[in-house]
Design an enzyme around this catalytic site. Structure first.
Site: not given
Ligand code: ARG
Length: 308
Positions: A223, A261, A177, A78, A225, A232, A266, A181
Protein backbone atom coordinates in the site's frame (compact mmCIF):
# COMPACT_ATOMS: atom_id res chain seq x y z
CA UNK A 1 0.27 -6.62 -12.37
CA UNK A 2 -2.08 -4.63 -14.55
CA UNK A 3 -3.78 -1.33 -13.82
CA UNK A 4 -7.08 -3.10 -13.13
CA UNK A 5 -5.34 -5.02 -10.30
CA UNK A 6 -3.79 -1.84 -8.88
CA UNK A 7 -7.20 -0.14 -8.55
CA UNK A 8 -9.32 -3.25 -7.79
CA UNK A 9 -9.64 -2.58 -4.04
CA UNK A 10 -10.80 1.01 -4.52
CA UNK A 11 -13.31 -0.05 -7.17
CA UNK A 12 -14.78 -2.74 -4.91
CA UNK A 13 -14.73 -0.44 -1.87
CA UNK A 14 -15.87 3.05 -2.83
CA UNK A 15 -15.37 4.18 0.79
CA UNK A 16 -11.60 3.57 0.46
CA UNK A 17 -9.36 6.36 1.64
CA UNK A 18 -6.67 5.37 -0.87
CA UNK A 19 -7.82 2.29 -2.77
CA UNK A 20 -4.67 1.24 -4.67
CA UNK A 21 -2.04 -1.47 -4.10
CA UNK A 22 1.22 -2.29 -5.88
CA UNK A 23 2.17 -5.78 -7.04
CA UNK A 24 5.92 -5.16 -7.11
CA UNK A 25 8.51 -2.38 -7.29
CA UNK A 26 7.80 -1.90 -10.98
CA UNK A 27 4.13 -1.07 -10.29
CA UNK A 28 5.21 2.19 -8.63
CA UNK A 29 7.13 3.26 -11.76
CA UNK A 30 4.81 1.85 -14.41
CA UNK A 31 1.67 3.23 -12.80
CA UNK A 32 3.20 6.50 -11.58
CA UNK A 33 0.24 8.54 -12.91
CA UNK A 34 -2.12 7.11 -10.28
CA UNK A 35 0.52 6.42 -7.58
CA UNK A 36 2.55 9.66 -7.59
CA UNK A 37 -0.32 12.07 -6.78
CA UNK A 38 -1.53 9.70 -4.02
CA UNK A 39 1.99 9.51 -2.57
CA UNK A 40 2.37 13.32 -2.80
CA UNK A 41 -0.98 13.88 -1.13
CA UNK A 42 -0.58 11.31 1.67
CA UNK A 43 3.08 11.85 2.57
CA UNK A 44 3.76 15.33 1.22
CA UNK A 45 6.49 13.69 -0.88
CA UNK A 46 7.02 14.97 -4.44
CA UNK A 47 8.25 13.11 -7.53
CA UNK A 48 11.77 14.56 -7.02
CA UNK A 49 11.94 13.34 -3.39
CA UNK A 50 14.44 10.84 -2.01
CA UNK A 51 13.73 8.89 1.15
CA UNK A 52 16.27 8.72 4.04
CA UNK A 53 16.16 6.14 6.80
CA UNK A 54 17.42 6.73 10.36
CA UNK A 55 17.01 3.98 12.94
CA UNK A 56 19.73 5.32 15.27
CA UNK A 57 18.25 4.93 18.75
CA UNK A 58 20.76 7.34 20.30
CA UNK A 59 19.41 10.15 18.09
CA UNK A 60 15.86 9.72 19.40
CA UNK A 61 16.05 10.51 23.11
CA UNK A 62 12.39 11.23 23.85
CA UNK A 63 10.94 11.41 27.35
CA UNK A 64 7.92 9.31 28.31
CA UNK A 65 4.99 11.64 27.38
CA UNK A 66 2.79 10.19 30.16
CA UNK A 67 5.06 9.36 33.11
CA UNK A 68 2.13 9.22 35.56
CA UNK A 69 0.51 6.56 33.36
CA UNK A 70 -2.86 8.33 33.36
CA UNK A 71 -3.68 8.26 29.64
CA UNK A 72 -1.44 6.05 27.55
CA UNK A 73 -2.50 2.42 27.80
CA UNK A 74 0.18 0.98 25.53
CA UNK A 75 2.73 1.83 22.85
CA UNK A 76 3.21 -0.06 19.61
CA UNK A 77 5.67 0.61 16.80
CA UNK A 78 5.52 -1.50 13.68
CA UNK A 79 7.30 -1.50 10.36
CA UNK A 80 6.32 -3.30 7.18
CA UNK A 81 8.93 -5.21 5.22
CA UNK A 82 8.90 -7.36 2.08
CA UNK A 83 11.61 -9.61 0.76
CA UNK A 84 13.79 -8.35 -2.05
CA UNK A 85 13.32 -10.06 -5.41
CA UNK A 86 9.81 -11.38 -4.75
CA UNK A 87 6.55 -9.80 -5.92
CA UNK A 88 4.59 -7.95 -3.22
CA UNK A 89 1.57 -9.71 -1.66
CA UNK A 90 -1.06 -8.80 -4.30
CA UNK A 91 1.00 -10.54 -7.01
CA UNK A 92 2.62 -13.31 -4.95
CA UNK A 93 1.84 -16.89 -6.02
CA UNK A 94 0.93 -19.57 -3.47
CA UNK A 95 4.31 -21.22 -3.99
CA UNK A 96 6.22 -17.94 -3.56
CA UNK A 97 4.22 -17.13 -0.44
CA UNK A 98 5.28 -20.45 1.08
CA UNK A 99 8.92 -19.73 0.22
CA UNK A 100 8.63 -16.32 1.87
CA UNK A 101 7.10 -17.90 4.98
CA UNK A 102 9.80 -20.55 5.23
CA UNK A 103 12.58 -17.97 4.70
CA UNK A 104 11.19 -15.59 7.31
CA UNK A 105 10.45 -18.30 9.87
CA UNK A 106 13.98 -19.65 9.53
CA UNK A 107 15.42 -16.18 10.18
CA UNK A 108 13.13 -15.63 13.17
CA UNK A 109 13.99 -19.02 14.67
CA UNK A 110 17.62 -17.96 15.05
CA UNK A 111 16.88 -14.85 17.14
CA UNK A 112 18.00 -14.98 20.75
CA UNK A 113 17.49 -13.30 24.13
CA UNK A 114 14.30 -11.26 24.47
CA UNK A 115 13.68 -11.55 20.71
CA UNK A 116 13.46 -15.34 20.79
CA UNK A 117 10.01 -16.80 20.32
CA UNK A 118 7.80 -19.22 18.44
CA UNK A 119 5.98 -19.16 15.15
CA UNK A 120 2.27 -20.03 15.11
CA UNK A 121 0.88 -20.78 11.65
CA UNK A 122 -2.66 -19.54 11.24
CA UNK A 123 -4.05 -22.82 9.94
CA UNK A 124 -2.98 -24.59 13.14
CA UNK A 125 -4.34 -22.01 15.56
CA UNK A 126 -7.50 -22.92 17.48
CA UNK A 127 -10.35 -20.39 17.08
CA UNK A 128 -10.36 -19.35 20.76
CA UNK A 129 -6.63 -18.49 20.74
CA UNK A 130 -7.07 -16.59 17.49
CA UNK A 131 -9.98 -14.55 18.87
CA UNK A 132 -8.05 -13.70 22.02
CA UNK A 133 -4.95 -12.61 20.09
CA UNK A 134 -7.08 -10.35 17.87
CA UNK A 135 -9.03 -8.87 20.81
CA UNK A 136 -5.76 -8.13 22.64
CA UNK A 137 -4.40 -6.34 19.54
CA UNK A 138 -1.65 -8.87 18.91
CA UNK A 139 -2.93 -10.46 15.72
CA UNK A 140 -4.34 -9.12 12.45
CA UNK A 141 -8.08 -9.32 11.77
CA UNK A 142 -9.35 -11.76 9.15
CA UNK A 143 -11.43 -11.17 6.08
CA UNK A 144 -10.61 -7.49 5.60
CA UNK A 145 -12.59 -6.44 2.52
CA UNK A 146 -9.91 -3.98 1.34
CA UNK A 147 -7.24 -6.68 1.36
CA UNK A 148 -9.68 -9.20 -0.10
CA UNK A 149 -10.32 -7.06 -3.17
CA UNK A 150 -6.58 -6.37 -3.56
CA UNK A 151 -5.92 -10.12 -3.85
CA UNK A 152 -4.07 -10.16 -0.53
CA UNK A 153 -6.29 -12.83 1.04
CA UNK A 154 -5.79 -15.42 -1.72
CA UNK A 155 -5.25 -18.97 -0.40
CA UNK A 156 -6.01 -17.79 3.16
CA UNK A 157 -4.84 -19.00 5.70
CA UNK A 158 -2.05 -20.74 3.78
CA UNK A 159 1.46 -19.47 4.67
CA UNK A 160 0.15 -16.87 7.14
CA UNK A 161 1.06 -16.77 10.79
CA UNK A 162 2.41 -14.90 13.76
CA UNK A 163 5.71 -15.10 15.60
CA UNK A 164 6.08 -13.71 19.09
CA UNK A 165 8.28 -13.84 22.14
CA UNK A 166 6.68 -15.18 25.36
CA UNK A 167 5.94 -11.69 26.73
CA UNK A 168 4.45 -10.53 23.38
CA UNK A 169 6.65 -7.42 23.29
CA UNK A 170 8.14 -8.49 19.96
CA UNK A 171 5.89 -9.90 17.23
CA UNK A 172 6.07 -10.54 13.51
CA UNK A 173 3.06 -11.05 11.27
CA UNK A 174 3.85 -13.15 8.23
CA UNK A 175 2.14 -12.70 4.85
CA UNK A 176 -0.69 -10.40 5.77
CA UNK A 177 -0.83 -7.05 3.91
CA UNK A 178 2.95 -7.16 3.70
CA UNK A 179 5.22 -10.18 3.94
CA UNK A 180 6.47 -9.01 7.32
CA UNK A 181 4.98 -6.67 9.86
CA UNK A 182 7.58 -6.33 12.58
CA UNK A 183 6.12 -5.08 15.85
CA UNK A 184 7.51 -3.89 19.16
CA UNK A 185 4.90 -3.15 21.82
CA UNK A 186 4.33 -2.96 25.56
CA UNK A 187 2.00 -1.38 28.14
CA UNK A 188 2.74 2.26 29.04
CA UNK A 189 4.41 5.08 27.14
CA UNK A 190 8.14 4.22 27.13
CA UNK A 191 8.54 5.13 23.46
CA UNK A 192 12.31 5.11 23.68
CA UNK A 193 12.38 1.51 24.90
CA UNK A 194 9.81 0.31 22.36
CA UNK A 195 11.80 1.94 19.53
CA UNK A 196 15.10 0.56 20.81
CA UNK A 197 13.74 -2.99 20.80
CA UNK A 198 12.39 -2.57 17.28
CA UNK A 199 15.66 -1.12 15.95
CA UNK A 200 17.61 -3.99 17.50
CA UNK A 201 15.26 -6.58 16.01
CA UNK A 202 15.54 -4.93 12.59
CA UNK A 203 19.33 -4.93 12.74
CA UNK A 204 19.27 -8.65 13.58
CA UNK A 205 16.81 -9.44 10.78
CA UNK A 206 18.75 -7.38 8.22
CA UNK A 207 21.72 -9.68 8.84
CA UNK A 208 19.57 -12.65 7.85
CA UNK A 209 17.19 -11.28 5.20
CA UNK A 210 17.34 -8.77 2.35
CA UNK A 211 14.37 -6.43 2.26
CA UNK A 212 12.92 -4.71 -0.80
CA UNK A 213 14.18 -1.09 -0.76
CA UNK A 214 14.10 1.68 -3.32
CA UNK A 215 16.43 4.71 -3.30
CA UNK A 216 13.46 6.96 -3.95
CA UNK A 217 10.61 5.30 -2.03
CA UNK A 218 12.44 3.60 0.84
CA UNK A 219 11.07 0.27 2.04
CA UNK A 220 8.60 -1.05 -0.51
CA UNK A 221 5.12 -1.99 0.66
CA UNK A 222 1.95 -3.10 -1.06
CA UNK A 223 0.00 0.00 0.00
CA UNK A 224 1.46 3.42 -0.92
CA UNK A 225 0.56 4.82 2.53
CA UNK A 226 3.22 2.57 4.07
CA UNK A 227 6.22 3.38 1.86
CA UNK A 228 9.44 4.93 3.17
CA UNK A 229 9.96 4.09 6.82
CA UNK A 230 6.97 1.73 6.52
CA UNK A 231 6.62 2.69 10.17
CA UNK A 232 3.51 3.38 12.21
CA UNK A 233 4.40 4.47 15.72
CA UNK A 234 1.26 4.47 17.83
CA UNK A 235 -0.20 4.68 21.29
CA UNK A 236 -3.51 3.55 22.68
CA UNK A 237 -4.58 6.58 24.63
CA UNK A 238 -7.61 7.26 26.84
CA UNK A 239 -8.97 10.77 26.29
CA UNK A 240 -12.46 10.98 27.85
CA UNK A 241 -12.60 14.79 27.72
CA UNK A 242 -11.49 15.17 24.10
CA UNK A 243 -13.74 12.22 23.12
CA UNK A 244 -16.76 14.52 23.50
CA UNK A 245 -15.72 16.26 20.27
CA UNK A 246 -13.97 13.80 17.95
CA UNK A 247 -13.69 16.32 15.12
CA UNK A 248 -11.72 18.63 17.40
CA UNK A 249 -9.56 15.73 18.63
CA UNK A 250 -8.73 14.77 15.05
CA UNK A 251 -7.93 18.35 14.10
CA UNK A 252 -5.62 18.75 17.09
CA UNK A 253 -3.86 15.45 16.28
CA UNK A 254 -3.52 16.46 12.61
CA UNK A 255 -1.77 19.68 13.68
CA UNK A 256 0.95 17.45 15.11
CA UNK A 257 1.10 15.19 12.05
CA UNK A 258 -0.88 12.46 13.80
CA UNK A 259 -3.79 10.31 12.72
CA UNK A 260 -6.59 9.09 15.02
CA UNK A 261 -8.10 5.64 14.66
CA UNK A 262 -10.59 3.61 16.70
CA UNK A 263 -9.61 1.22 19.47
CA UNK A 264 -9.22 -1.71 17.09
CA UNK A 265 -7.21 0.20 14.51
CA UNK A 266 -8.26 1.43 11.13
CA UNK A 267 -11.87 1.22 10.04
CA UNK A 268 -12.91 0.73 13.72
CA UNK A 269 -14.72 2.83 16.36
CA UNK A 270 -13.38 4.07 19.68
CA UNK A 271 -14.39 2.11 22.80
CA UNK A 272 -14.28 3.68 26.26
CA UNK A 273 -12.66 6.86 24.87
CA UNK A 274 -9.55 4.88 23.90
CA UNK A 275 -8.02 5.95 20.58
CA UNK A 276 -5.17 4.68 18.46
CA UNK A 277 -3.00 7.70 17.67
CA UNK A 278 -0.07 7.43 15.23
CA UNK A 279 2.18 9.28 12.79
CA UNK A 280 0.46 9.77 9.44
CA UNK A 281 3.50 10.36 7.27
CA UNK A 282 5.90 7.46 6.68
CA UNK A 283 7.78 8.53 3.54
CA UNK A 284 10.15 11.50 3.42
CA UNK A 285 10.52 11.44 7.20
CA UNK A 286 13.00 9.32 9.14
CA UNK A 287 12.05 6.69 11.70
CA UNK A 288 13.56 8.81 14.47
CA UNK A 289 11.56 11.86 13.34
CA UNK A 290 8.33 9.86 13.15
CA UNK A 291 8.67 8.62 16.73
CA UNK A 292 9.62 12.11 17.94
CA UNK A 293 6.54 13.48 16.23
CA UNK A 294 4.41 10.94 18.09
CA UNK A 295 6.01 11.79 21.45
CA UNK A 296 5.44 15.52 20.96
CA UNK A 297 1.90 15.14 19.64
CA UNK A 298 0.88 12.79 22.45
CA UNK A 299 2.25 15.24 25.04
CA UNK A 300 0.16 17.99 23.40
CA UNK A 301 -2.99 15.83 23.41
CA UNK A 302 -2.50 15.03 27.09
CA UNK A 303 -2.02 18.72 27.89
CA UNK A 304 -5.27 19.55 26.03
CA UNK A 305 -7.11 16.71 27.80
CA UNK A 306 -5.96 17.98 31.19
CA UNK A 307 -7.28 21.47 30.46
CA UNK A 308 -10.80 20.05 30.02
N1 ARG B 1 -7.02 0.48 1.00
C1 ARG B 1 -7.57 0.94 2.23
C2 ARG B 1 -8.26 2.26 2.01
O1 ARG B 1 -8.01 2.87 1.01
C3 ARG B 1 -6.50 1.08 3.30
C4 ARG B 1 -5.51 2.17 3.08
C5 ARG B 1 -4.45 2.35 4.15
N2 ARG B 1 -4.37 1.28 5.08
C6 ARG B 1 -3.68 0.17 4.91
N3 ARG B 1 -3.80 -0.77 5.79
N4 ARG B 1 -2.86 0.03 3.91
O2 ARG B 1 -9.05 2.69 2.84
Amino acid sequence: MRLEHVIASGLANPDSAVGVYAGDEESYALFAPPFDPIIADYHGFGPGGRHESDLEVARLNVPNPDPAGRHVVSTRIRVARNLCCFPLGPALSKRERRIVEATVVRALASLSGDLAGNYYPLYEMDPATKERLIADHFLFKEGDRFLEAAGLNRDWPDARGIFHNPSKTFLVWVNEEDQLRIISMEPGAELQRVFARLARALAELERRLTFAYSERLGYLTSCPTNLGTAMRASVHIRLPGLAADEARLKALAAKHGLQVRGTHGEHSQSEGAVYDVSNKRRLGITEVEAVRQLAEGVAALIAAEQRI
